[in-house]
Design a protein around this motif. Structure first.
Motif, PDB file in Angstrom:
ATOM      1  N   HIS A  47      -3.386   9.607   0.953  1.00 26.82           N
ATOM      2  CA  HIS A  47      -2.556   8.601   1.635  1.00 26.82           C
ATOM      3  C   HIS A  47      -1.603   9.250   2.636  1.00 26.82           C
ATOM      4  N   TRP A  54     -12.990   6.973   0.379  1.00 30.19           N
ATOM      5  CA  TRP A  54     -12.468   7.308   1.702  1.00 30.19           C
ATOM      6  C   TRP A  54     -13.591   7.720   2.642  1.00 30.19           C
ATOM      7  N   HIS A 102      -7.617  -2.299  -2.009  1.00 32.51           N
ATOM      8  CA  HIS A 102      -6.163  -2.521  -1.848  1.00 32.51           C
ATOM      9  C   HIS A 102      -5.708  -2.260  -0.403  1.00 32.51           C
ATOM     10  N   ASP A 121      -8.967   4.771   4.516  1.00 31.18           N
ATOM     11  CA  ASP A 121      -8.937   4.285   3.140  1.00 31.18           C
ATOM     12  C   ASP A 121      -9.811   3.030   3.054  1.00 31.18           C
ATOM     13  N   HIS A 147       0.834  -1.203   0.000  1.00 34.34           N
ATOM     14  CA  HIS A 147       0.000   0.000   0.000  1.00 34.34           C
ATOM     15  C   HIS A 147       0.874   1.262   0.000  1.00 34.34           C
TER      16      HIS A 147
END
Ligand code: MN3
Length: 217
Positions: free
Chosen positions: A95, A144, A182, A178, A40
């Motif tokens: 992120h 998100w 993934h 998140d 990630h």
């Protein structure tokens, strides 16, 4: 002060770079596994950065502006790269926030002014938690979940699709989750609610309190 500047970092200056984690990739076990963290952070996040750099690399005049400014004023970004930058620049910004709000030995509840604001806005921590989880679970597809300051010390939960940022709507994120597959698929497969429930154990409330204090001061 312009609250947007609180989101501008050395990592959102062109050329964009990957912020290192403040903890080891395996430090969030068993809640978030080391392999997911490696992929990630080192691969997915890096890919957003590479694509954003490639797009902005073609436009020297954009390189002087902070990424946060470009995302909020997308109308000033050439249409040829607008979608690419929204996805990849947004991915970089989101992120960068997400990693900050994680820590080994996290969890529990916030204290101080943030705790009071949560009580005022939601009725209490349990109510806030339930509302945040609903936002995260109900998001269809990738995106998100957020805790944001709206105005004053008024807080709201919400979600954005894909890599959109709440900053576009002048909401000031102080906690990010998140919920792209993934972020959890290797360990949790289709069990997004279990990932969300476990993520609370690694929330860095000290950092969230800090960000809340900055936004509201
Ligand atoms: Mn992600």
């Amino acid at each position: 002060m312009d609250k947007l500047s609180l989101y501008q970092t050395v990592y959102t200056k062109y050329p964009y770079t990957l912020p290192p984690l403040d903890y080891a990739a395996d430090a969030l076990e068993p809640y978030i596994d080391a392999q997911t963290m490696h992929l990630h952070h080192d691969k997915h996040h890096q890919a957003y950065i590479d694509h954003a750099n490639e797009a902005v690399g073609k436009y020297p005049e954009l390189q002087k502006a902070d990424l946060v400014t470009l995302l909020v004023h997308a109308d000033k970004v050439p249409s040829e790269i607008r979608t690419t930058l929204q996805s990849n620049g947004g991915g970089h910004l989101n992120h960068g926030l997400f990693w900050q709000y994680l820590t080994p030995g996290g969890g529990g509840e916030p204290h101080g002014k943030l705790a009071q604001a949560i009580a005022k806005s939601f009725g209490g921590f349990a109510q806030f938690k339930a509302e945040f989880e609903t936002a995260a679970k109900n998001l269809s597809g990738s995106g998100w979940a957020w805790l944001c300051v709206r105005s004053g010390d008024d807080l709201a939960t919400g979600s954005t699709a894909n890599q959109d940022t709440p900053l576009t709507n002048r909401q000031w994120p102080i906690l990010a989750l998140d919920v792209w597959e993934h972020a959890y698929y290797l360990k949790y497969q289709n069990r997004r609610p279990e990932y969300i429930a476990n993520w609370w154990h690694v929330v860095n409330w000290r950092k969230v309190e800090e960000q809340f204090d900055k936004i509201t001061s």
